[in-house]
Write an enzyme that holds these catalytic residues in place. Structure first.
Site, PDB file in Angstrom:
ATOM      1  CG  ASP A   9      -0.856   4.590   0.016  1.00 55.89           C
ATOM      2  OD1 ASP A   9      -0.442   4.028  -1.011  1.00 55.89           O
ATOM      3  OD2 ASP A   9      -1.402   3.969   0.953  1.00 55.89           O
ATOM      4  CG  ASP A  47      -5.303   2.970   0.152  1.00 54.67           C
ATOM      5  OD1 ASP A  47      -4.858   1.815   0.179  1.00 54.67           O
ATOM      6  OD2 ASP A  47      -5.949   3.466   1.099  1.00 54.67           O
ATOM      7  CG  HIS A  53     -12.346  -1.761   0.959  1.00 55.51           C
ATOM      8  ND1 HIS A  53     -11.693  -1.868   2.160  1.00 55.51           N
ATOM      9  CD2 HIS A  53     -11.694  -2.574   0.088  1.00 55.51           C
ATOM     10  CE1 HIS A  53     -10.675  -2.722   2.018  1.00 55.51           C
ATOM     11  NE2 HIS A  53     -10.656  -3.157   0.776  1.00 55.51           N
ATOM     12  CG  HIS A  82      -9.729   6.048   2.589  1.00 58.58           C
ATOM     13  ND1 HIS A  82     -10.323   5.211   3.519  1.00 58.58           N
ATOM     14  CD2 HIS A  82      -8.556   5.457   2.247  1.00 58.58           C
ATOM     15  CE1 HIS A  82      -9.541   4.163   3.729  1.00 58.58           C
ATOM     16  NE2 HIS A  82      -8.467   4.283   2.964  1.00 58.58           N
ATOM     17  CE  LYS A 106      -0.702   0.886  -0.171  1.00 63.98           C
ATOM     18  NZ  LYS A 106      -1.718   1.163   0.863  1.00 63.98           N
ATOM     19  CB  CYS A 151       0.292   2.993   4.039  1.00 64.13           C
ATOM     20  SG  CYS A 151      -1.497   2.644   4.061  1.00 64.13           S
TER      21      CYS A 151
END
Length: 197
Positions: A9, A47, A53, A82, A106, A151
């Site tokens: 990420d 990401d 979301h 984000h 992901k 992450c």
């Protein structure tokens, strides 16, 4: 033993000036680029959230970023919006090499967040990364990227749980460190058998 570098990420929204900036997140770009040629395989995670979301504080009335709420798979930290699909914030840092073997996206399911490069946060929905590594005969992983305590941490613990030999190169990671989350992540990674170097 085939050895892969997993770059977690390194995206604009996690770098200074981004929506969920990790302090000094951009400092790791050059070291990561420099180490890529030392590995048989390089995989990048990205990401990749749809607008609205479930992990965004903005989708929960009355909630603010960094609140924790309960969703069907358990507690969820709520984040600023984000890494929304197709936006500049979701793009990789402009100076990051992206000439690796694979990009795994992901967090694209609207109802499930995804910290780990291996599983969504329900701990059961796979990203496909494990299967890719297995079919290539890769069993040793080095992880770098953002953020150490989220992450990178969850990816490392999942990789160790799946039986990979896992090292996290701490000098090529940066952390958010939310209420002691970095120390907790380091403890959890070591407990899972991850080597921190």
């Amino acid at each position: 033993m085939t050895h892969a570098l997993i770059v977690i990420d390194v995206q604009n929204d996690f770098c200074p000036g981004g929506a969920l900036a990790v302090p000094a997140g951009d400092e790791i770009v050059a070291p990561i680029n420099a180490m890529m040629d030392d590995f048989e395989a390089v995989i990048l995670t990205q990401d990749w959230h749809p607008a609205g979301h479930s992990s965004f504080a903005s989708t929960h009335p009355g909630k603010t970023p960094y609140d924790v709420t309960e969703i069907p798979y358990g507690p969820q930290v709520l984040w600023p919006d984000h890494c929304v699909q197709g936006t500049p914030g979701a793009a990789f840092h402009a100076d990051l090499r992206t000439d690796g073997d694979l990009i795994i996206r992901k967090g694209f399911r609207s109802a499930i967040d995804s910290y780990s490069g291996f599983f969504e946060n329900d701990q059961s929905t796979p990203t496909g990364l494990e299967g890719y590594l297995r079919t290539r005969g890769i069993d040793k992983l080095t992880l770098v990227g953002l953020a150490t305590d989220f992450c990178v941490h969850f990816s490392a613990v999942d990789a160790a749980r799946l039986g990979f030999d896992v090292t996290v190169r701490m000098e090529a990671c940066r952390a958010i460190d939310l209420d002691g989350s970095l120390a907790a992540a380091e403890t959890a990674m070591r407990a899972a058998g991850v080597t921190l170097s």
